[in-house]
Design an enzyme around this catalytic site. Structure first.
Site, PDB file in Angstrom:
ATOM      1  N   LYS A  92      32.655  21.157  68.155  1.00 13.18           N
ATOM      2  CA  LYS A  92      32.355  21.204  69.589  1.00 13.18           C
ATOM      3  C   LYS A  92      31.014  21.909  69.807  1.00 13.18           C
ATOM      4  CE  LYS A  92      34.238  22.927  73.916  1.00 13.18           C
ATOM      5  NZ  LYS A  92      35.359  23.513  74.615  1.00 13.18           N
ATOM      6  N   LYS A 110      34.414  36.996  63.351  1.00 12.66           N
ATOM      7  CA  LYS A 110      33.208  36.181  63.114  1.00 12.66           C
ATOM      8  C   LYS A 110      31.975  37.076  63.095  1.00 12.66           C
ATOM      9  CE  LYS A 110      34.428  31.929  65.620  1.00 12.66           C
ATOM     10  NZ  LYS A 110      34.066  31.122  66.780  1.00 12.66           N
ATOM     11  N   GLU A 166      46.708  30.179  69.406  1.00 13.73           N
ATOM     12  CA  GLU A 166      45.375  30.441  69.964  1.00 13.73           C
ATOM     13  C   GLU A 166      45.455  30.391  71.493  1.00 13.73           C
ATOM     14  OE1 GLU A 166      41.478  29.576  67.617  1.00 13.73           O
ATOM     15  OE2 GLU A 166      41.594  27.995  69.101  1.00 13.73           O
ATOM     16  N   GLU A 209      31.623  27.682  59.077  1.00 16.28           N
ATOM     17  CA  GLU A 209      32.315  26.933  58.024  1.00 16.28           C
ATOM     18  C   GLU A 209      31.882  25.460  58.051  1.00 16.28           C
ATOM     19  OE1 GLU A 209      33.667  28.997  60.199  1.00 16.28           O
ATOM     20  OE2 GLU A 209      35.318  30.145  59.327  1.00 16.28           O
ATOM     21  N   GLY A 237      38.937  23.154  72.090  1.00 16.31           N
ATOM     22  CA  GLY A 237      38.997  22.697  70.693  1.00 16.31           C
ATOM     23  C   GLY A 237      40.396  22.278  70.286  1.00 16.31           C
ATOM     24  N   ARG A 238      41.389  23.106  70.613  1.00 16.74           N
ATOM     25  CA  ARG A 238      42.754  22.800  70.161  1.00 16.74           C
ATOM     26  C   ARG A 238      43.427  21.729  71.013  1.00 16.74           C
ATOM     27  NH1 ARG A 238      41.929  27.777  72.021  1.00 16.74           N
ATOM     28  NH2 ARG A 238      43.027  28.550  73.869  1.00 16.74           N
ATOM     29  N   HIS A 247      66.169  24.492  51.791  1.00 14.33           N
ATOM     30  CA  HIS A 247      66.329  25.078  50.450  1.00 14.33           C
ATOM     31  C   HIS A 247      65.368  26.225  50.222  1.00 14.33           C
ATOM     32  CE1 HIS A 247      69.195  22.034  49.151  1.00 14.33           C
ATOM     33  NE2 HIS A 247      68.540  21.263  50.018  1.00 14.33           N
TER      34      HIS A 247
HETATM   35  O1  F6P Z   1      38.584  29.455  65.852  1.00 20.39           O
HETATM   36  C1  F6P Z   1      37.871  29.396  67.024  1.00 20.39           C
HETATM   37  C2  F6P Z   1      37.425  28.024  67.373  1.00 20.39           C
HETATM   38  O2  F6P Z   1      36.514  28.133  68.401  1.00 20.39           O
HETATM   39  C3  F6P Z   1      38.559  27.072  67.752  1.00 20.39           C
HETATM   40  O3  F6P Z   1      39.002  27.254  69.040  1.00 20.39           O
HETATM   41  C4  F6P Z   1      37.902  25.760  67.510  1.00 20.39           C
HETATM   42  O4  F6P Z   1      38.830  24.724  67.491  1.00 20.39           O
HETATM   43  C5  F6P Z   1      37.247  26.033  66.180  1.00 20.39           C
HETATM   44  O5  F6P Z   1      36.781  27.364  66.287  1.00 20.39           O
HETATM   45  C6  F6P Z   1      36.116  25.111  65.792  1.00 20.39           C
HETATM   46  O6  F6P Z   1      35.068  25.157  66.715  1.00 20.39           O
HETATM   47  P1  F6P Z   1      33.966  24.041  66.736  1.00 20.39           P
HETATM   48  O7  F6P Z   1      34.617  22.736  67.057  1.00 20.39           O
HETATM   49  O8  F6P Z   1      32.989  24.458  67.795  1.00 20.39           O
HETATM   50  O9  F6P Z   1      33.309  23.977  65.382  1.00 20.39           O
END
Ligand code: F6P
Length: 549
Positions: free
Chosen positions: A214, A512, A361, A220, A275-276, A392
């Site tokens: 987003k 972060k 979240e 990452e 995002g979620r 199990h």
């Molecule tokens: O973990 C925080 C967060 O902002 C989530 O809400 C989001 O889904 C994820 O990081 C990834 O963010 P982006 O889509 O901006 O890379």
């Protein structure tokens, strides 16, 4: 000025209905499900609801008619109808970020009119859907070629959190509907292993990367995206290849262009999609390539059906409202701290992981919309595994442990893979577990089996463990949409009762920031003096020493 219409009246603990629920809990808190079922022999038919293709049996919850009356009253008192209207009409219900939370617009029907800041967003949604459909079709049909003229056989989604969990979960869930002759993989972790294992046996000339972010700023994702770029160019050795092997899904055009992706191959979404809550935005591009446009649109119509049910069904028959209120009852009154989600469907193996972000979240918050302490426990811990595997491993604790673990059992009447007796066995296990958790096994029953008295306590099952059972006909794209939307709105209902902002996630920021500070301290051993507590400092020094040995 903040919109105060979403926090009407007194704080939660001061509400009369809340206090009535506290008093009511004192009266019925110990009531056993055995008693409730014997008082009403038709309870298993009465305490059920059906809507938007799903059947919910909530009779095995420790509630009476009065509990339900009070919970429904609480929903009204807390302004749930106004919260729902506010969400559906695009108001800034994500108050701390001053944004709408309008994922329902992603699955609106053609011709619906949903405004954000005076602009109808539905045509934008459809324009992106059409762009996704055209692109998906060109990849699926083999028209979209890699830079060296080879057909794309591998699609790798790079993203994390909401830019990964939805695509992974949906890919697994809808595997039956997907292109089996193509390979779909997902890279999220900044751990290099994730990247190496996802790419090690693939040919860059046949591989397409979808960079989903987003913000297009997530450490990452960008680290993985640049490693993918290097991996691709190490074989193709021409920068222009990036435009054939990388597309992006983002709200950040500048970031995408800077990476070298052609803006024509960028699929946008909007800051009003959290995002979620984004798996049915362009973040679902890998899903659409896998299952095709028609199935993808069927999934959206499943979401939409549940949206309409949530918006219009009376609360007493409204599946997400009932599930949300029962979660409040179990969490805040019965003291349960978790919800186990147990899909009796192998294809839903990542559904609990998906729900973890969605639920935790969203509702892992300690202050209300006004910034005051909530005063009660919020956001239960969602977790789970597919049945029957969980039986199990951790079910022992749920049956005989000292903790209360409410469960959602999810099952389907028709198998996607009919093999001999398997499906009946699977479903027999689901039904048996809910029965065992509710009714247990009494001392008397054990005695009549001839169990010696010393062994009897070990073989006793107290029962009275609350469960919901969600049944659908068959796992289809449409049903997956219904299921996800059911949980989205149940989580929304819980957030509305707690009067929290279910759409921000400030809690991820501190870690972060600190990581940004530590990165140079790891990469440059001559970095200025480490300013940390003694534990963090010693760990960093030890890591550096052992790494460089
Ligand atoms: O973990 C925080 C967060 O902002 C989530 O809400 C989001 O889904 C994820 O990081 C990834 O963010 P982006 O889509 O901006 O890379």
């Amino acid at each position: 000025m903040r919109d105060t219409t979403l926090t009407p009246g007194p704080r939660l603990l001061e509400r009369l209905t809340w206090q009535e629920l506290v008093a009511h809990h004192k009266l019925i808190g110990d009531l056993h499900l055995r008693q409730l079922f014997s008082d009403d022999p038709q309870r298993g038919e009465h305490l059920t609801a059906e809507g938007a293709g799903l059947y919910l049996d909530y009779s095995k919850n420790r509630v009476t008619d009065e509990t339900l009356r009070l919970l429904l009253q609480l929903a009204d008192d807390c302004g749930l109808p106004a919260h729902i209207d506010a969400m559906f009409s695009g108001r800034n219900i994500n108050t701390s970020e001053k944004r709408a939370a309008l994922h329902i617009a992603l699955r609106a029907q053609v011709g619906e009119h949903i405004e954000v800041d005076g602009v109808d967003v539905v045509p934008q949604v459809y324009a992106v859907l059409d762009q996704m459909a055209a692109f998906s079709e060109s990849v699926r049909s083999g028209k979209w070629l890699g830079y060296t003229g080879r057909v794309i056989r591998n699609v790798i989604n790079i993203g994390i959190g909401g830019s990964d969990l939805g695509p992974v979960m949906a890919y697994d869930a809808l595997l039956q509907y997907s292109r089996r002759d193509m390979c779909f993989r997902f890279i999220s972790n900044v751990d290099g292993t994730d990247f190496v294992e996802a790419t090690r046996d693939l040919d860059p000339e046949e591989t397409l990367f979808i960079i989903c972010s987003k913000t297009f700023k997530t450490q990452e994702t960008l680290t993985n995206a640049y490693s993918a770029r290097a991996w691709c160019l190490s074989t193709i050795k021409d920068e222009r290849a990036v435009q054939r092997h990388f597309v992006a899904v983002s709200t950040n055009t500048d970031g995408v262009e800077k990476f070298g992706i052609d803006p024509a191959n960028m699929f946008v979404f909007w800051d009003w999609v959290g995002g979620r809550y984004s798996m049915d935005s362009a973040i679902g591009l890998s899903t659409m390539i896998a299952i095709g446009e028609q199935n993808y649109r069927a999934m959206l119509s499943g979401f939409h059906a549940m949206d309409m049910h949530f918006r219009s069904a009376p609360f007493a028959q409204n599946l997400p409202v009932l599930m949300g209120l029962l979660a409040i009852w179990n969490n805040n009154f019965l003291g349960a701290e978790t919800v186990a989600v147990l899909p009796y469907e192998q294809y839903l193996k990542r559904f609990p992981a998906y729900l973890q972000q969605l639920a935790m979240e969203s509702n892992g918050k300690h202050v209300t919309l006004d910034g005051d302490p909530v005063g009660v426990m919020t956001g239960p811990i969602y977790w789970g595994e597919p049945g029957t595997n969980g039986q199990h491993s951790f079910f022992q604790l749920m049956h005989q442990g000292t903790r209360l673990v409410p469960c959602d059992f999810i099952g389907f009447c028709q198998p996607l893979n009919p093999v001999g007796r398997h499906h009946d066995l699977l479903m027999a296990n689901l039904f048996a577990q809910t029965e065992a958790l509710a009714f247990g096994k009494t001392q008397e029953q054990i005695a009549t089996e001839g169990t010696p008295p010393w062994l009897a306590p070990h073989r006793m099952f107290e029962g009275n463990r609350p469960t919901n059972t969600i049944l659908a006909e068959r796992l289809t794209p449409e049903v997956l949409g219904q299921l996800v939307a059911l949980y989205e709105h149940s989580i929304f209902t819980q957030g509305a009762i707690w009067q929290i902002d279910s759409f921000d996630q400030w809690g991820v920021e501190l870690g972060k920031d600190l990581a940004q500070r530590i990165i140079p301290e790891l990469e440059d051993v001559d970095a200025p003096k480490l300013e940390h507590d003694s534990s963090t400092k010693a760990l960093i020094l030890r890591y550096r020493r052992l790494r460089d040995e």
